[in-house]
Design a protein around this motif. Structure first.
Motif, PDB file in Angstrom:
ATOM      1  N   GLN A  76      33.745 -33.125   1.542  1.00 58.63           N
ATOM      2  CA  GLN A  76      34.612 -34.235   1.361  1.00 58.63           C
ATOM      3  C   GLN A  76      35.623 -34.528   2.704  1.00 58.63           C
ATOM      4  N   GLY A  77      35.633 -33.234   3.836  1.00 53.82           N
ATOM      5  CA  GLY A  77      36.795 -33.161   4.939  1.00 53.82           C
ATOM      6  C   GLY A  77      38.184 -32.914   4.278  1.00 53.82           C
ATOM      7  N   ILE A  78      38.804 -33.754   4.999  1.00 58.12           N
ATOM      8  CA  ILE A  78      40.263 -33.581   5.071  1.00 58.12           C
ATOM      9  C   ILE A  78      40.663 -33.720   3.110  1.00 58.12           C
ATOM     10  N   HIS A  79      39.751 -34.657   2.513  1.00 59.14           N
ATOM     11  CA  HIS A  79      39.868 -35.235   1.408  1.00 59.14           C
ATOM     12  C   HIS A  79      39.573 -34.045   0.184  1.00 59.14           C
ATOM     13  N   THR A 122      47.118 -17.253   9.980  1.00 55.51           N
ATOM     14  CA  THR A 122      46.317 -18.535   8.712  1.00 55.51           C
ATOM     15  C   THR A 122      46.569 -19.161   9.094  1.00 55.51           C
ATOM     16  N   LEU A 123      48.468 -20.188   9.380  1.00 51.97           N
ATOM     17  CA  LEU A 123      48.432 -21.289   9.277  1.00 51.97           C
ATOM     18  C   LEU A 123      47.343 -21.609  11.102  1.00 51.97           C
ATOM     19  N   ALA A 124      47.073 -20.965  11.668  1.00 48.63           N
ATOM     20  CA  ALA A 124      46.858 -21.848  13.044  1.00 48.63           C
ATOM     21  C   ALA A 124      45.134 -21.551  12.856  1.00 48.63           C
ATOM     22  N   VAL A 125      44.425 -21.055  11.863  1.00 44.45           N
ATOM     23  CA  VAL A 125      42.940 -21.122  11.441  1.00 44.45           C
ATOM     24  C   VAL A 125      43.240 -22.463  10.141  1.00 44.45           C
ATOM     25  N   MET A 126      44.159 -22.296   9.854  1.00 44.58           N
ATOM     26  CA  MET A 126      43.608 -23.984   8.564  1.00 44.58           C
ATOM     27  C   MET A 126      44.585 -24.884   9.879  1.00 44.58           C
ATOM     28  N   THR A 127      45.175 -25.125  10.642  1.00 46.85           N
ATOM     29  CA  THR A 127      45.552 -25.948  11.729  1.00 46.85           C
ATOM     30  C   THR A 127      44.433 -26.509  12.146  1.00 46.85           C
ATOM     31  N   ALA A 128      43.744 -25.444  12.743  1.00 46.51           N
ATOM     32  CA  ALA A 128      41.992 -26.013  13.690  1.00 46.51           C
ATOM     33  C   ALA A 128      41.227 -26.231  12.727  1.00 46.51           C
ATOM     34  N   LEU A 129      41.293 -25.907  11.738  1.00 41.39           N
ATOM     35  CA  LEU A 129      39.073 -25.831  10.841  1.00 41.39           C
ATOM     36  C   LEU A 129      40.097 -27.541  10.312  1.00 41.39           C
ATOM     37  N   LEU A 130      42.157 -27.892  10.232  1.00 42.46           N
ATOM     38  CA  LEU A 130      42.044 -29.355   9.829  1.00 42.46           C
ATOM     39  C   LEU A 130      41.420 -30.061  11.045  1.00 42.46           C
ATOM     40  N   CYS A 131      41.901 -30.118  12.074  1.00 39.37           N
ATOM     41  CA  CYS A 131      41.990 -30.780  13.277  1.00 39.37           C
ATOM     42  C   CYS A 131      41.106 -31.332  13.451  1.00 39.37           C
ATOM     43  N   ALA A 132      39.315 -29.814  13.158  1.00 34.86           N
ATOM     44  CA  ALA A 132      37.788 -29.880  14.021  1.00 34.86           C
ATOM     45  C   ALA A 132      37.196 -31.180  12.881  1.00 34.86           C
ATOM     46  N   ILE A 133      37.528 -30.673  11.680  1.00 38.79           N
ATOM     47  CA  ILE A 133      37.016 -32.131  10.574  1.00 38.79           C
ATOM     48  C   ILE A 133      37.252 -33.548  10.867  1.00 38.79           C
ATOM     49  N   ALA A 134      38.961 -33.491  10.796  1.00 37.01           N
ATOM     50  CA  ALA A 134      39.153 -34.316  11.625  1.00 37.01           C
ATOM     51  C   ALA A 134      38.223 -35.468  12.700  1.00 37.01           C
ATOM     52  N   ILE A 135      38.294 -34.618  13.973  1.00 35.09           N
ATOM     53  CA  ILE A 135      37.466 -34.592  14.899  1.00 35.09           C
ATOM     54  C   ILE A 135      36.578 -35.043  14.990  1.00 35.09           C
ATOM     55  N   VAL A 136      35.143 -33.784  14.276  1.00 36.13           N
ATOM     56  CA  VAL A 136      33.710 -34.541  13.959  1.00 36.13           C
ATOM     57  C   VAL A 136      33.463 -35.629  13.652  1.00 36.13           C
ATOM     58  N   ASN A 137      35.034 -35.965  12.849  1.00 38.11           N
ATOM     59  CA  ASN A 137      34.532 -37.721  11.709  1.00 38.11           C
ATOM     60  C   ASN A 137      34.978 -38.409  12.987  1.00 38.11           C
ATOM     61  N   ILE A 138      35.697 -38.226  13.400  1.00 35.41           N
ATOM     62  CA  ILE A 138      36.562 -39.358  14.490  1.00 35.41           C
ATOM     63  C   ILE A 138      35.788 -39.558  15.317  1.00 35.41           C
ATOM     64  N   GLU A 139      34.727 -38.863  16.278  1.00 33.48           N
ATOM     65  CA  GLU A 139      33.866 -39.298  17.161  1.00 33.48           C
ATOM     66  C   GLU A 139      32.512 -39.540  16.330  1.00 33.48           C
ATOM     67  N   ILE A 161      30.153 -37.150  14.789  1.00 35.27           N
ATOM     68  CA  ILE A 161      29.233 -35.396  15.105  1.00 35.27           C
ATOM     69  C   ILE A 161      29.238 -35.245  13.633  1.00 35.27           C
ATOM     70  N   HIS A 162      29.741 -35.102  13.001  1.00 36.26           N
ATOM     71  CA  HIS A 162      29.761 -34.763  11.684  1.00 36.26           C
ATOM     72  C   HIS A 162      30.825 -35.828  10.730  1.00 36.26           C
ATOM     73  N   VAL A 163      29.946 -36.425   9.909  1.00 35.77           N
ATOM     74  CA  VAL A 163      31.027 -37.557   8.995  1.00 35.77           C
ATOM     75  C   VAL A 163      30.740 -37.207   7.809  1.00 35.77           C
ATOM     76  N   ASN A 164      32.291 -36.843   6.910  1.00 37.79           N
ATOM     77  CA  ASN A 164      32.401 -36.606   5.572  1.00 37.79           C
ATOM     78  C   ASN A 164      32.422 -38.355   4.853  1.00 37.79           C
ATOM     79  N   THR A 165      31.736 -37.612   3.410  1.00 36.45           N
ATOM     80  CA  THR A 165      31.398 -38.667   3.068  1.00 36.45           C
ATOM     81  C   THR A 165      32.420 -38.528   1.933  1.00 36.45           C
TER      82      THR A 165
END
Length: 639
Positions: free
Chosen positions: A95-98, A124-141, A143-147
């Motif tokens: 479900q992405g960031i949800h 660890t903080l950098a990886v988490m930030t990157a993961l959350l940003c990546a999930i948000a970007i792919v959903n916005i663009e 590319i991969h939409v989480n339902t």
């Protein structure tokens, strides 16, 4: 990172959180939560998520194995990396960031901050930030939409599992921190107590708890500053206990320490709360008194101290009487600094001792002059020994009934080339305090033995020479050897001399003295107690030491025909001596009435100006020979 070192008592964050037991608990709780979530998803036929959760158990079990093998830092890093990557992947595929897995990120960061290094935490903080940003970007663009999926029992169970694991971790972390803070507070309290104790030891006497010299100096300097401002005086009392050594020697040092503590209590109760009582060491005390309007206030305190210390002390069930000698100096009259006031009070204290003890004296310039004079006397005694300035004079001793000269008391004389005749009462105490009395006494002993032999060679064979020995000499281990060497050097029989002892020596040194006197007595040397009646005068040491003679002090003999009390004292001494089978020698016979009274009382021997003063050796020989011829002539007339 390395495994935690053994506990050494120091409290550090690393030692609290990197304990293997705590890490094992966290990994175990995480494994349990993962298993619960796995079971929940599998029960709802969510085989994909359940399989991923089962896969997560593998790195967690490896982490647990690393802890058991002592690689704690490796276990912590592996656990952090595994959970972070897994949760990120789960969020991306679900479900992405949800997604509920995102809830675990704050807990993972807390874990990383305490169990990992700073680099691992930031990574660890950098990886988490990157993961959350990546999930948000792919959903916005797109590319991969989480339902969003509907809420299920499995998702609630998974969310609660994550929550309880984080809660458990926060609880044990808070518990450890509370324990660490409690230990830290205890340690701080112990350190504060140690600092207080160190400060106390640095400024107070360990035995009595009184201020020590350092604190007394500071208090005096403060009092002097206040006195300068207000126009007052500051008093410094130097107190020394009289005959304290006798208590230590007779009752032991433990009893002496108890006595010092009791003295400290009495002194503290006498002075004002603003005054400072200090122990300098041994039996010496200092008292700093500020805000004095005149010297009478200091004198009043000294009098109270003398009276209070004169009362008996009860030590180990025994009554002990002790007195004190006190010296006083005043600021600004007698000095402007601690060392000067201390020196002057010390000088005044010795003046009170010279005055008979149990007294106090103020410092004055005359006392300082006396100290300089004492130093000159010490130097002069050494010179006198080297130059042969000392002489012995001899006072005849008579058999009171027959009138025959039976002995001679050797008395030292010092004729200084510049100062003239210096009396023994002036230089003998100085010699005793300086230790020179040993050399002076050895000279007297040898000279008296030599002279006794010379008289015998001249025909004076029945005269016993009485030699005064200082108590300081008898406390030396070689006094027996000195006596024997003097007799051997003069080729003199031991029965030709008599050694005169003081009462204070017999009391203070009884254990050491008893065997020594017995050995010398077995050789034929006689002993007498000089100035009997002025000291302790008890029967115990007379019986224990078996002396032959008591010499009645001249202060009683001279006044006995005028004072009934002195006559009673003389009579009591003579009667006691007779009962103990001791001979008596009366000193200071100066008139026929005194002589007659002594003969009536039964005194056997005497000396004094009634016959002759102390005479030089040659004059004594002529005097004794004339006296002997006169007695023989009287006997012829009687026949």
């Amino acid at each position: 990172m390395h495994a935690a070192p053994p506990d050494t008592g120091k409290i550090t964050t690393a030692k609290i959180v990197l304990h293997p037991r705590r890490l094992t608990q966290v990994i175990g709780a995480t494994l349990l939560a993962v298993l619960i979530s796995t079971c929940a998803f599998l029960s709802h036929d969510n085989w994909g998520t359940g399989g991923l959760l089962l896969a997560l158990n593998v790195p967690l079990l490896v982490s647990l194995w690393c802890v058991r093998t002592g690689r704690v830092s490796t276990a912590a890093a592996l656990m952090l990396v595994s959970i972070t990557v897994f949760m990120g992947y789960m969020a991306y595929t679900s479900q992405g960031i949800h997604d509920e897995t995102i809830v675990a990120f704050p807990g993972v960061l807390m874990f990383a901050s305490l169990f990992g290094t700073r680099r691992l935490f930031l990574g660890t903080l950098a990886v988490m930030t990157a993961l959350l940003c990546a999930i948000a970007i792919v959903n916005i663009e797109g590319i991969h939409v989480n339902t969003l999926h509907p809420v299920t029992a499995a998702s609630i169970i998974s969310l609660l599992s994550i929550l309880f694991v984080i809660a458990f971790f926060v609880w044990i972390m808070a518990s450890d921190l509370r324990h660490a803070l409690a230990r830290l507070e205890t340690e701080n309290e112990r350190i504060r107590e140690s600092h207080t104790r160190i400060d106390d030891l640095a400024h107070h006497d360990a035995l009595t708890g009184l201020a020590n010299r350092l604190l007394a100096r500071g208090r005096l300097e403060t009092a002097m500053q206040i006195a300068q401002r207000d126009g007052h005086e500051v008093g410094l009392i130097f107190l020394d206990l009289d005959n304290f050594k006798a208590v230590n020697d007779s009752l032991g040092h433990a009893a002496g320490d108890l006595l010092l503590c009791e003295v400290a209590k009495r002194l503290t109760s006498i002075v004002r709360p603003s005054d400072t009582v200090s122990r300098q060491g041994g039996d010496e005390f200092l008292i700093v008194m500020g805000g004095l309007s005149n010297e009478e206030a200091a004198a009043a305190t000294a009098i109270r101290i003398i009276d209070e210390l004169a009362r008996p002390f009860i030590i180990n069930g025994l009554e002990i009487f002790i007195t004190s000698s006190i010296g006083l100096s005043l600021f600004p009259r007698d000095g402007a600094d601690f060392d000067t006031l201390m020196k002057n009070a010390d000088v005044a204290m010795y003046r009170s001792k010279d005055a008979g003890r149990n007294a106090f004296r103020f410092y004055d310039a005359e006392m300082n002059t006396s100290v300089v004079e004492t130093l000159h006397l010490i130097s002069g005694i050494r010179t006198a020994l080297a130059r042969g300035e000392f002489r012995l004079h001899y006072q005849p001793q008579y058999d009171l009934r027959s009138g025959v000269v039976v002995g001679a008391e050797a008395l030292i004389r010092w004729r200084h080339p510049d100062l003239g005749l210096i009396p023994p009462s002036k230089f003998i105490p100085v010699a005793e305090r300086s230790g020179l009395i040993n050399e002076v006494g050895a000279w007297v002993l040898n000279e008296a033995c030599r002279q006794a032999r010379a008289w015998q060679d001249a025909g004076l064979r029945d005269v016993v020479v009485a030699i005064n020995l200082s108590p300081v000499q008898f406390r030396r281990d070689d006094i027996e050897r000195e006596v024997l060497n003097a007799l051997a050097a003069a080729q003199l029989s031991p029965s030709s001399i008599e050694l005169e002892l003081t009462e204070s020596l017999l009391i203070a040194d009884s254990k050491h003295l008893g065997p020594l006197l017995r050995r010398l007595r077995d050789m034929g040397i006689r002993f007498s107690i000089d100035d009997f009646g002025t000291g302790y005068s008890n029967l115990g040491y007379l019986r224990r030491f078996e002396v032959e003679r008591l010499k009645i002090d001249q202060s009683f003999v001279r006044r006995m025909t005028e004072d009934v009390n002195d006559e009673s004292i003389v009579r009591a001494i003579i009667d006691m001596a007779h009962n103990l089978k001791l001979e008596t020698v009366a000193e200071g016979i100066e008139d026929p009435a005194t002589l007659a009274r002594l003969i009536e009382m039964g005194c056997q021997f005497g000396q004094g100006y009634h016959w002759a003063p102390a005479l030089p050796p040659d004059e004594f020989l002529d005097y004794a020979q004339k006296a002997s011829r006169a007695i023989n002539h009287q006997l012829v007339l009687i026949e």
